[in-house]
Write a protein that holds these residues in place. Structure first.
Motif, PDB file in Angstrom:
ATOM      1  N   UNK A   1      20.583  16.586  32.178  1.00 56.44           N
ATOM      2  CA  UNK A   1      21.191  16.660  30.845  1.00 56.44           C
ATOM      3  C   UNK A   1      22.414  15.754  30.768  1.00 56.44           C
ATOM      4  N   UNK A   2      22.561  14.868  31.738  1.00 54.72           N
ATOM      5  CA  UNK A   2      23.637  13.883  31.717  1.00 54.72           C
ATOM      6  C   UNK A   2      23.081  12.586  32.288  1.00 54.72           C
ATOM      7  N   UNK A   3      23.854  11.517  32.217  1.00 64.16           N
ATOM      8  CA  UNK A   3      23.342  10.237  32.680  1.00 64.16           C
ATOM      9  C   UNK A   3      24.424   9.394  33.318  1.00 64.16           C
ATOM     10  N   UNK A   4      24.914   9.819  34.467  1.00 65.06           N
ATOM     11  CA  UNK A   4      25.952   9.062  35.143  1.00 65.06           C
ATOM     12  C   UNK A   4      25.349   7.876  35.894  1.00 65.06           C
ATOM     13  N   UNK A   5      26.183   6.919  36.245  1.00 62.88           N
ATOM     14  CA  UNK A   5      25.725   5.663  36.827  1.00 62.88           C
ATOM     15  C   UNK A   5      24.881   5.879  38.081  1.00 62.88           C
ATOM     16  N   UNK A   6      23.610   5.459  38.016  1.00 65.66           N
ATOM     17  CA  UNK A   6      22.669   5.544  39.139  1.00 65.66           C
ATOM     18  C   UNK A   6      22.658   6.945  39.751  1.00 65.66           C
ATOM     19  N   UNK A   7      22.733   7.939  38.890  1.00 71.20           N
ATOM     20  CA  UNK A   7      22.912   9.320  39.337  1.00 71.20           C
ATOM     21  C   UNK A   7      21.804   9.802  40.260  1.00 71.20           C
ATOM     22  N   UNK A   8      20.553   9.609  39.858  1.00 72.60           N
ATOM     23  CA  UNK A   8      19.444  10.125  40.662  1.00 72.60           C
ATOM     24  C   UNK A   8      19.412   9.464  42.031  1.00 72.60           C
ATOM     25  N   UNK A   9      19.567   8.160  42.073  1.00 73.99           N
ATOM     26  CA  UNK A   9      19.544   7.443  43.351  1.00 73.99           C
ATOM     27  C   UNK A   9      20.666   7.923  44.272  1.00 73.99           C
ATOM     28  N   UNK A  10      21.833   8.129  43.707  1.00 74.91           N
ATOM     29  CA  UNK A  10      22.982   8.536  44.524  1.00 74.91           C
ATOM     30  C   UNK A  10      22.852   9.980  45.006  1.00 74.91           C
ATOM     31  N   UNK A  11      22.358  10.856  44.137  1.00 81.83           N
ATOM     32  CA  UNK A  11      22.184  12.259  44.529  1.00 81.83           C
ATOM     33  C   UNK A  11      21.139  12.379  45.634  1.00 81.83           C
ATOM     34  N   UNK A  12      19.991  11.730  45.452  1.00 79.73           N
ATOM     35  CA  UNK A  12      18.932  11.821  46.461  1.00 79.73           C
ATOM     36  C   UNK A  12      19.335  11.136  47.761  1.00 79.73           C
ATOM     37  N   UNK A  13      20.155  10.113  47.657  1.00 78.96           N
ATOM     38  CA  UNK A  13      20.632   9.438  48.861  1.00 78.96           C
ATOM     39  C   UNK A  13      21.437  10.353  49.763  1.00 78.96           C
ATOM     40  N   UNK A  14      22.052  11.370  49.180  1.00 77.44           N
ATOM     41  CA  UNK A  14      22.848  12.311  49.966  1.00 77.44           C
ATOM     42  C   UNK A  14      21.987  13.175  50.879  1.00 77.44           C
TER      43      UNK A  14
END
Length: 247
Positions: free
Chosen positions: A196-209
């Motif tokens: 429900x939000x759209x921060x910069x490259x959010x999905x890539x950064x979250x999954x990278x963790x």
């Protein structure tokens, strides 16, 4: 003669929400016919009056151009193109797919390496509604990832459980997200993710963790709009009817 509230007119132009427009007016950053207006509730005639807003950073007054016909396109953004209308020299942008001389802007963004559903419009109020954090418009993505070969489905599920409730990016917690496993095989997993939000490259950064490397990302849905509904191929546009209802 059709009159419209000044804050509504500013919101329609995509400058700010109505509430934020009231703040701009109160700060003396709005002119009507070259005169600063600070009073609330002022009405204007967009056909005969000129409205300008003082840009906070550049300190330049910019005139708002009236939108006579509101247009919105559904677009399948191809991978490898930036979500801008003017890029750096040699950079591929989505502008090459748009009608010439069309005054459109993207609603939200997809990074260069991502693809899928993107809205393009000249309707500033619609853009604010769909992107404002308060409206919580859901966006869904199909995401392919490379994973450590030793990861089983249970291991992936366990790792996803660590990030579903939110993680810190740039010191700020992300909002909770829905993440479902679509398919898994040795060294790879397919996911469906809803934000429900759209921060910069959010999905890539979250999954990278959690050691999931995104290899492909397609946005498939914005609110009730779906990529499948319009049967678009990368680079194709579809103009929505003027009476289309957004939910």
């Amino acid at each position: 003669m059709t009159l419209i509230r000044l804050n509504h007119y500013i919101a329609q132009a995509g400058i700010a929400s109505r509430r934020a427009a009231d703040t701009l007016i109160g700060q003396g950053r709005v002119k009507v016919d070259d005169k600063v207006v600070k009073a609330m509730g002022v009405k204007i005639n967009p056909s005969t009056q000129k409205v300008s807003v003082l840009h906070e950073k550049s300190k330049v007054w910019k005139e708002i151009e009236e939108v006579k016909e509101k247009i919105t396109y559904v677009f399948y953004k191809p991978r490898g193109y930036t979500t801008t209308l003017k890029g750096q020299r040699g950079e591929k942008t989505i502008a090459e797919f748009l009608p010439k001389n069309a005054r459109l802007f993207p609603v939200g963004r997809l990074d260069k390496d991502s693809e899928g559903l993107l809205l393009l419009t000249n309707n500033g109020e619609l853009a604010l509604t769909l992107t404002h954090p308060r409206t919580h418009v859901e966006k869904t993505y199909h995401v392919w990832c490379r994973i450590p070969k030793e990861y089983t489905e249970n291991a992936v599920e366990s790792q996803l459980g660590r990030v579903r409730g939110g993680v810190k990016l740039d010191g700020i917690m992300t909002k909770p997200m829905r993440i479902n496993i679509v398919g898994i095989k040795r060294g790879a997993v397919d996911l469906e993710i809803t934000l429900t939000e759209g921060r910069n490259r959010q999905i890539r950064r979250v999954l990278g963790k959690i050691n999931l490397e995104v290899t492909r990302l397609i946005r498939t849905k914005i609110g009730t709009l779906t990529l499948k509904e319009f049967n678009l191929q990368p680079g194709e546009l579809y103009q929505l009817p003027a009476d289309y209802t957004y939910e």
